[in-house]
Design an enzyme around this catalytic site. Structure first.
Site, short mmCIF file in Angstrom:
data_model
loop_
_atom_site.label_atom_id
_atom_site.label_comp_id
_atom_site.label_asym_id
_atom_site.label_seq_id
_atom_site.Cartn_x
_atom_site.Cartn_y
_atom_site.Cartn_z
N LYS A 120 -4.61 -0.79 -11.06
CA LYS A 120 -5.41 -2.03 -11.08
C LYS A 120 -6.76 -1.83 -10.42
O LYS A 120 -7.78 -2.29 -10.91
CB LYS A 120 -4.68 -3.17 -10.34
CG LYS A 120 -3.34 -3.54 -10.89
CD LYS A 120 -2.75 -4.73 -10.14
CE LYS A 120 -2.41 -4.46 -8.70
NZ LYS A 120 -1.34 -3.49 -8.46
N ARG A 171 0.01 -12.77 -6.26
CA ARG A 171 1.05 -11.76 -6.13
C ARG A 171 2.43 -12.40 -6.05
O ARG A 171 3.42 -11.71 -5.86
CB ARG A 171 0.81 -10.97 -4.87
CG ARG A 171 0.91 -9.47 -5.09
CD ARG A 171 0.21 -8.80 -3.96
NE ARG A 171 0.47 -7.41 -3.87
CZ ARG A 171 -0.49 -6.50 -3.89
NH1 ARG A 171 -1.73 -6.83 -4.07
NH2 ARG A 171 -0.18 -5.24 -3.72
N ARG A 190 -2.35 9.63 -4.13
CA ARG A 190 -3.60 8.87 -4.24
C ARG A 190 -4.56 9.11 -3.08
O ARG A 190 -4.16 9.19 -1.92
CB ARG A 190 -3.22 7.39 -4.30
CG ARG A 190 -4.36 6.46 -4.47
CD ARG A 190 -3.92 5.16 -5.01
NE ARG A 190 -3.33 4.30 -4.00
CZ ARG A 190 -3.15 3.00 -4.18
NH1 ARG A 190 -3.45 2.45 -5.34
NH2 ARG A 190 -2.62 2.27 -3.24
N ARG A 217 -4.21 6.13 2.05
CA ARG A 217 -3.87 4.85 2.67
C ARG A 217 -2.59 4.97 3.49
O ARG A 217 -1.65 5.64 3.09
CB ARG A 217 -3.70 3.79 1.57
CG ARG A 217 -4.97 3.05 1.30
CD ARG A 217 -4.86 2.17 0.11
NE ARG A 217 -3.70 1.28 0.11
CZ ARG A 217 -3.51 0.34 -0.81
NH1 ARG A 217 -4.36 0.18 -1.79
NH2 ARG A 217 -2.44 -0.43 -0.77
N ARG A 271 7.14 -1.44 -0.84
CA ARG A 271 6.16 -2.16 -1.67
C ARG A 271 6.71 -2.39 -3.08
O ARG A 271 6.48 -3.44 -3.69
CB ARG A 271 4.84 -1.40 -1.72
CG ARG A 271 4.07 -1.50 -0.40
CD ARG A 271 3.00 -0.45 -0.27
NE ARG A 271 1.94 -0.59 -1.24
CZ ARG A 271 1.15 0.41 -1.63
NH1 ARG A 271 1.32 1.63 -1.14
NH2 ARG A 271 0.19 0.20 -2.49
#
Ligand code: AMP
Length: 214
Positions: free
Chosen positions: A13, A88, A127, A160, A171
């Protein structure tokens, strides 16, 4: 033009949201980025949000609602906005609808990006994010040209805190319980579409572009 982009963590996203908002000259509003900035600045909201974010849980609705209202009505959003990571859950989506009505705003596209869980885990764990512009890279699939530095703005890249394996698991659980029900919430909205995000970054972008251009 106003767009809602939603989907599981790691689906892309952020990366696609930045590209789409540049292409259509609208502001990219990533709730995660807004919250991370608040944490960094140690604002009252940031201090309250931090423990939820570190644990991979959703920050309470009350804290995020005010933030989003301020941003979608700001002057830089007058040409449109792309919401990434908001809403969300169904409560946020309901409150957003009310907020849009109050401000006489419409959503032109609600786009769900989908990918399999194994793909999400692989993407999240490799990532790297740019400290400057927030653009995302991947250690193996889309590495930066210069090690540790962003191709777009030259700033340093970082991993992160919540892209650790145990937090990723949490998550994904939160996504299934809280965010996935949005699929049903938006399914009968006539501007709703799905995009397969298990393709190359460029292919996914072209599919999104096509959806937006109609
Ligand atoms: P993201 O950058 O979208 O992966 O978001 C990172 C973290 O910020 C999430 O794991 C949540 O803790 C928090 N967060 C982001 N968006 C929201 C939201 N709409 N509601 C509540 N918490 C959020």
């Amino acid at each position: 033009m106003n767009i809602i982009l939603f989907g599981p963590p790691g689906v892309g996203k952020g990366t696609q949201g930045i590209r789409l908002s540049e292409k259509f000259f609208i502001v990219h509003l990533a709730m995660g980025d807004l919250l991370r900035a608040a944490v960094k600045e140690k604002t009252e909201l940031g201090v309250q949000a931090k423990s939820y974010m570190d644990a991979g849980k959703l920050v309470p609705d009350l804290l995020v609602m005010g933030m989003i209202e301020e941003r979608i009505t700001a002057s830089d959003a007058s040409n449109g906005f792309l919401l990434d990571g908001f809403p969300r859950n169904v409560a946020q989506a309901t409150a957003l609808n009310q907020m849009l009505t109050e401000h006489a705003l419409n959503i032109d596209h609600v786009i769900f990006m989908e990918a399999e869980e194994s793909c999400l885990i692989e993407r999240l764990s490799g990532r790297l994010i740019c400290k400057g512009c927030g653009f995302g890279f991947h250690r193996h699939y889309s590495p930066p040209k210069n090690d540790g530095l962003c191709d777009r703005c030259g700033s340093e890249l970082y991993q992160r805190e919540d892209d650790r394996e145990d937090v990723i698991e949490q998550r994904l659980q939160v996504y299934l319980k809280e965010t996935q029900p949005l699929l049903e919430f938006y399914s009968d909205v006539d501007v709703f579409s799905k995009v397969n995000a298990m393709k190359s970054m460029d292919d996914v972008f072209h599919a999104l572009e096509k959806t937006v251009q109609g």
